[in-house]
Write an enzyme that holds these catalytic residues in place. Sequence first.
Site, PDB file in Angstrom:
ATOM      1  N   ARG A 171       0.814  -1.218   0.000  1.00 56.29           N
ATOM      2  CA  ARG A 171       0.000   0.000   0.000  1.00 56.29           C
ATOM      3  C   ARG A 171       0.850   1.271   0.000  1.00 56.29           C
ATOM      4  O   ARG A 171       0.493   2.276   0.625  1.00 56.29           O
ATOM      5  CB  ARG A 171      -0.973   0.015   1.201  1.00 56.29           C
ATOM      6  CG  ARG A 171      -1.921  -1.157   1.261  1.00 56.29           C
ATOM      7  CD  ARG A 171      -2.881  -1.194   0.077  1.00 56.29           C
ATOM      8  NE  ARG A 171      -3.705  -2.390   0.148  1.00 56.29           N
ATOM      9  CZ  ARG A 171      -3.425  -3.525  -0.487  1.00 56.29           C
ATOM     10  NH1 ARG A 171      -2.343  -3.611  -1.251  1.00 56.29           N
ATOM     11  NH2 ARG A 171      -4.202  -4.573  -0.383  1.00 56.29           N
ATOM     12  N   SER A 220     -10.941   0.355   3.745  1.00 52.94           N
ATOM     13  CA  SER A 220     -10.077  -0.213   4.777  1.00 52.94           C
ATOM     14  C   SER A 220      -9.311   0.904   5.485  1.00 52.94           C
ATOM     15  O   SER A 220      -8.624   1.697   4.850  1.00 52.94           O
ATOM     16  CB  SER A 220      -9.082  -1.195   4.159  1.00 52.94           C
ATOM     17  OG  SER A 220      -9.768  -2.318   3.646  1.00 52.94           O
ATOM     18  N   GLU A 290      -4.155   3.244   6.775  1.00 58.42           N
ATOM     19  CA  GLU A 290      -4.153   3.059   5.322  1.00 58.42           C
ATOM     20  C   GLU A 290      -4.845   4.236   4.657  1.00 58.42           C
ATOM     21  O   GLU A 290      -4.468   4.678   3.578  1.00 58.42           O
ATOM     22  CB  GLU A 290      -4.844   1.745   4.945  1.00 58.42           C
ATOM     23  CG  GLU A 290      -4.856   1.470   3.460  1.00 58.42           C
ATOM     24  CD  GLU A 290      -5.379   0.079   3.110  1.00 58.42           C
ATOM     25  OE1 GLU A 290      -6.026  -0.056   2.059  1.00 58.42           O
ATOM     26  OE2 GLU A 290      -5.130  -0.876   3.872  1.00 58.42           O
TER      27      GLU A 290
END
Length: 309
Positions: A171, A220, A290
Amino acid sequence: MMADALPKVAGKLTQDAPLAPLVWFKSGGAAEWLFEPKDLADLQGFLRDLDPATPVMALGLGSNMIVRDGGVPGVVVRLGKAFAKVSDLGNSTLNCGGGASGILVSSTARDAGVAGVEFLRSIPGTVGGFVRMNGGAYGGEVKDILIDCDVVLRSGELQTLAVAELGYTYRHSELPLGAIVVAARFRGRPGESAAIQAEMDRISASREASQPLRSKTGGSTFKNPEGHRAWELVDKAGCRGFTLGGAQVSEKHTNFLINMGEATSADIEALGDEVRRRVKDNSGVELEWEIQRVGMFAGAPDKNRVGRP
């Protein structure tokens, strides 16, 4: 920043543009300026002529983002229809505009008989965001399908960067600060359209069953730490359904935060930080955000006081 200090544009330039309607959480302040370029040349010229000290931020579908209540200083760039096209290049390769959605990319891949990009169907964002964040889900990641991407640097220069130049990790990428992804080439593998559609349907059904998709959420919230799943750590810390102000940890999926109606971005961010604290106390694991957190906190005295993620 006065309008006459900005470069002339062919697209749309809006002062004090509310960002809450453009992000999934439906909260947060305004952009000092929102720029929607007409085309690539318009974007390049604007960035080239813009005062180098002016901050620039790209905005896609606004799914994985908290815009703080004090708004975003400088210029927010939002790519429109001119950057939302996807075409089949042959050899199981797609050319995708930076503003194209994951749904459009995966549907075009299906029609072209390109397998291996079905997972993009499940990520609520645009190609630009996928490339910057190494978006992934259901066993796939952008680094596995990306050949290269075209980016406009803060200087207005257009560059093509190969996947190896992006320094991908989980990520995260090493994309230059202020760079805007305007196109990317994805390569999958040959497949049958019916089988590709079936996989997309499976992913959609799984996502619908497990995630609070009909809520004001941001996707998320925390990265999965090495050897752990974020949602399990949050659940074990007793945070399922936990509320703070107008924000709540989803009861359906504990790695999702929800705006229950009138939450401020401060409520949502504070809830996330409290969850992180409780997880650390419970398991010793430090959760990393995130979701991007951008802009200024409410009450910031001037445009120079910018909250950092």
